[in-house]
Scaffold this active site. Structure first.
Site, mmCIF file in Angstrom:
data_model
loop_
_atom_site.group_PDB
_atom_site.id
_atom_site.type_symbol
_atom_site.label_atom_id
_atom_site.label_comp_id
_atom_site.label_asym_id
_atom_site.label_seq_id
_atom_site.Cartn_x
_atom_site.Cartn_y
_atom_site.Cartn_z
ATOM 1 N N ASN A 135 -3.798 -0.615 -2.895
ATOM 2 C CA ASN A 135 -2.541 -1.273 -2.544
ATOM 3 C C ASN A 135 -2.085 -0.793 -1.172
ATOM 4 O O ASN A 135 -2.371 0.326 -0.755
ATOM 5 C CB ASN A 135 -1.471 -0.918 -3.591
ATOM 6 N N ASP A 170 3.356 2.503 -7.125
ATOM 7 C CA ASP A 170 3.199 3.109 -5.792
ATOM 8 C C ASP A 170 2.938 4.616 -5.838
ATOM 9 O O ASP A 170 3.427 5.368 -4.988
ATOM 10 C CB ASP A 170 4.454 2.829 -4.928
ATOM 11 N N SER A 222 1.331 3.273 3.659
ATOM 12 C CA SER A 222 0.375 4.042 2.859
ATOM 13 C C SER A 222 -0.604 3.074 2.206
ATOM 14 O O SER A 222 -0.197 2.006 1.735
ATOM 15 C CB SER A 222 1.093 4.815 1.747
ATOM 16 N N HIS A 252 1.338 -0.164 0.897
ATOM 17 C CA HIS A 252 2.780 -0.027 0.673
ATOM 18 C C HIS A 252 3.477 0.346 1.983
ATOM 19 O O HIS A 252 3.044 1.263 2.684
ATOM 20 C CB HIS A 252 3.049 1.055 -0.391
ATOM 21 N N ASN A 290 -1.609 -9.851 6.201
ATOM 22 C CA ASN A 290 -2.672 -8.856 5.959
ATOM 23 C C ASN A 290 -3.939 -9.510 5.449
ATOM 24 O O ASN A 290 -5.044 -9.136 5.846
ATOM 25 C CB ASN A 290 -2.185 -7.781 4.982
ATOM 26 N N GLY A 323 1.006 -13.378 3.788
ATOM 27 C CA GLY A 323 -0.443 -13.201 3.861
ATOM 28 C C GLY A 323 -0.973 -12.795 5.227
ATOM 29 O O GLY A 323 -2.144 -13.029 5.530
HETATM 30 C C1 GRF Z 1 3.402 -5.783 3.966
HETATM 31 O O1 GRF Z 1 4.263 -5.189 4.885
HETATM 32 C C2 GRF Z 1 3.035 -4.827 2.854
HETATM 33 O O2 GRF Z 1 3.093 -3.497 3.220
HETATM 34 C C3 GRF Z 1 4.102 -5.112 1.822
HETATM 35 O O3 GRF Z 1 4.389 -6.472 1.934
HETATM 36 C C4 GRF Z 1 4.081 -6.936 3.243
HETATM 37 C C5 GRF Z 1 3.183 -8.114 3.070
HETATM 38 O O4 GRF Z 1 3.016 -8.810 4.275
HETATM 39 N N1 GRF Z 1 3.659 -4.708 0.500
HETATM 40 P P1 GRF Z 1 1.971 -9.995 4.373
HETATM 41 O O5 GRF Z 1 2.211 -10.926 3.186
HETATM 42 O O6 GRF Z 1 0.598 -9.401 4.352
HETATM 43 O O7 GRF Z 1 2.291 -10.676 5.678
#
Ligand code: GRF
Length: 214
Positions: A107, A145, A136, A109, A14, A12
């Protein structure tokens, strides 16, 4: 103000970058709920530390993908969500729900799509000795994707890079770019029309998104 849902499966980081941006008003939107399909995901702690509603929809408790998707849809409808953000969400959503939220679900990716859809992108980049790698951000369609790409961020791959090195640099670019794109979607500066991503912003800004680099 747009109502945002964030779907996660893991750490998490992000989600945290997006939540911070919302609280600092860099995103003109409000996170109404965080949904995790993994009960032990660390992202749930992060969501709670921001005082966000954390909802667990454990995929392993559903007999079919459709039933799982219906429950996700139920939560999204309950919170009257405008924008669904998949941020490290590791389940494939089916046709019905992706169709319903087409143009409203994005999303993140970790590859320069159309290169490397699916899993293990960092390993594939190293294996193929690629010179560049990146991320992306795209609208979600019913194919994995493969929906219309909104923005990409690029990093150079150095000779001795490990998967960890790539992951770190990929994260740093994600944490910067994803909140900006979400804000522009909230403000309707970025939207989908006839399957084409439209940018109602000045061209120079759009270029920064296309060639975003760290
Ligand atoms: C990110 O690198 C995203 O691109 C991929 O999974 C990872 C998730 O990281 N789909 P986080 O859970 O947000 O730390």
């Amino acid at each position: 103000m747009k109502k945002i849902a964030i779907l996660i499966s893991g750490s998490g980081s992000n989600l945290e970058a997006i939540a911070k941006a919302c609280f600092e008003q860099r995103i003109d939107g409000q996170i109404k709920c965080v949904i995790s399909n993994v009960p032990s995901a660390f992202g749930i702690q992060r969501a709670k530390s921001f005082g966000l509603n954390a909802v667990i929809v454990d995929h392993s408790l559903f007999k079919t993908r459709d039933e799982f998707d219906n429950e996700i849809d139920h939560v999204l409808s309950k919170y009257k969500i405008d924008i669904v953000v998949l941020a490290g969400f590791m389940r494939i959503l089916g046709k019905k729900i992706t169709k319903k939220y087409y143009g409203k679900m994005i999303n993140l990716h970790p590859s320069l799509l159309p290169l490397y859809p699916g899993l293990d992108t960092h390993a594939k980049v190293l294996q193929n000795r690629d010179k560049n790698h990146g991320i992306s951000i795209h609208y979600v369609s019913s194919e994995l994707d493969a929906g219309p790409i909104i923005a990409q961020g690029c990093i150079s791959v150095n000779k001795n890079d490990t998967k960890n090195d790539l992951e770190k640099r990929i994260h740093s670019i994600e944490h910067k770019l994803f909140p900006k794109i979400i804000n522009d979607i909230c403000n309707e500066k970025i939207y989908l029309e006839d399957n084409i991503v439209k940018f109602s912003m000045d061209k120079s800004m759009q270029k920064i998104y296309e060639y975003y680099e760290v």
